[in-house]
Design an enzyme around this catalytic site. Sequence first.
Site, PDB file in Angstrom:
ATOM      1  N   TYR A 110       0.155   4.008   6.631  1.00 28.30           N
ATOM      2  CA  TYR A 110       1.470   4.204   6.013  1.00 28.30           C
ATOM      3  C   TYR A 110       2.296   5.186   6.838  1.00 28.30           C
ATOM      4  O   TYR A 110       3.466   4.932   7.138  1.00 28.30           O
ATOM      5  CB  TYR A 110       1.320   4.705   4.567  1.00 28.30           C
ATOM      6  N   HIS A 151       5.887   4.628   9.444  1.00 28.26           N
ATOM      7  CA  HIS A 151       7.130   5.380   9.284  1.00 28.26           C
ATOM      8  C   HIS A 151       7.437   6.263  10.488  1.00 28.26           C
ATOM      9  O   HIS A 151       8.347   7.079  10.441  1.00 28.26           O
ATOM     10  CB  HIS A 151       7.077   6.215   7.992  1.00 28.26           C
ATOM     11  N   TYR A 207      17.979  10.515   2.852  1.00 28.53           N
ATOM     12  CA  TYR A 207      16.790   9.832   2.346  1.00 28.53           C
ATOM     13  C   TYR A 207      15.560  10.483   2.963  1.00 28.53           C
ATOM     14  O   TYR A 207      15.450  10.601   4.184  1.00 28.53           O
ATOM     15  CB  TYR A 207      16.859   8.365   2.764  1.00 28.53           C
ATOM     16  N   TRP A 255      10.723  -5.961   5.718  1.00 26.40           N
ATOM     17  CA  TRP A 255      10.123  -4.628   5.664  1.00 26.40           C
ATOM     18  C   TRP A 255       9.291  -4.463   4.388  1.00 26.40           C
ATOM     19  O   TRP A 255       8.142  -4.031   4.434  1.00 26.40           O
ATOM     20  CB  TRP A 255      11.203  -3.549   5.743  1.00 26.40           C
TER      21      TRP A 255
END
Length: 113
Positions: free
Chosen positions: A18, A22, A41, A76
């Site tokens: 994960y 990113h 964000y 995505w």
Amino acid sequence: MTRIAFQLTVRPEMIDEYIARHSPVWPEMLAEIAASGRRNYSVFLGDGGTLFGYYETDDDDAAREYLAASEVAARWEASMAPFFVGMEGRVDQAAVPVPEVFNLADQLAALED
């Protein structure tokens, strides 16, 4: 401006992947997030895979609709779906916001009124 926070759980065995996904996020996905109207964000990953997200937007419904119609966001989200515990469908459409109970700037501004 609306502040949105959300919480998800990343499968513990997938945390490293994960994080890797990113670092960095696809450039075309970054562009779609910005085009949707989401800004400032951030995603934070805590112990045991507890994930906290935060963003600001002027219209969260419009941002969700924009991303729901985005082919890039669909790709995505499909690629990210296996990472999450207890989520069905697209995470960007299914994550439930966490209620805000305190904001320093709001309370300081109220003191000035």
